[in-house]
Design an enzyme around this catalytic site. Sequence first.
Site: not given
Length: 323
Positions: A51, A53, A172, A199, A203
């Site tokens: 959901s 972007i 990211s 996180y 990435k």
Amino acid sequence: GFFCFLFSFSFFFFFFFLGSSFRGICTYICTIHFILKGIKTAARAAVVADSGIGEAVARELARCGARVVLATRNAVRGEEAAWRIRRDTGNPEVLFMPLDLSSLRSVHAFAAAFLQQEPNLHLLINNAGEQHSTDGFSLPFQVNHLGHFLLTQLLLQRLQSSAPSRVLIVASSAHQAGRLCMAKLGQPPPGPFAAFQDYCNSKLANVLHARQLAARLQGTGVTAYAVHPGFVHTQLFRHTPLWLQPLWTPLSRFCFRSAAEGARTVLFCATQDGLQPFSGCYFADCRPLQPCAQGRDDAAARELWERSERLLGLQPSLCTPVE
């Protein structure tokens, strides 16, 4: 001393991770029309796993005639998003299918249903929303890496039979702070910033996954790209420590990109002609950038691939990297 630490950490976080949010706006304005010009032939059948972007990406793909499957966990929100896209674009070929990346069983079920009903797949966009792991792995690692790794493997033959096709893995610039411990993949890291470090590690795994996937798929017509969309409002700041969130929540409204802005580099990599030589590369602001040293480590990429297969109970891949 605590307030000095808070200021130093905030300063570092802002300039190290958020600097890219302010670059490339002019590039986006100049390239967006060119991107949309080529979209009809570049993405005929697409899966957008997200959901946020993902809806913005799906809307532009649908606007230019692609058949789009919007795959996300929340059925109500997913159906509503698909309905909005059909309404706004006039394209009836926008579908919702349930996919919960935090459940490996859900990933298998989605892949089986998709392969049964959809004969083609030209574009797979892997981007995670906020979910909760049910398989014993840390949340960011499973949702951002293992779920996407499994989904890509399950759909790989369909991507190959539909070639030319592309796999996009939304990464990211936070991968620069990633520190993967291969012997402890899927386990939360220690320390006071464990959630944020987790996180960043996931990435870094995204960047390495795209690199190794591209190496293994050379000559098949399937290309892969890691994409940094910039930091998009409501997504990254939830991984900051709780005591920092009162600061970042209002700041993010002014400094972070909107979903539509965050979608632009994703759309660029999904549709731009001539990107085949850049397969495996890391993109930000609609151009290839060099990832951090760990993100360029081919040995680490191979080990991550092999350990991910073992964690997921997959048979070793038949495709091997071309040296």
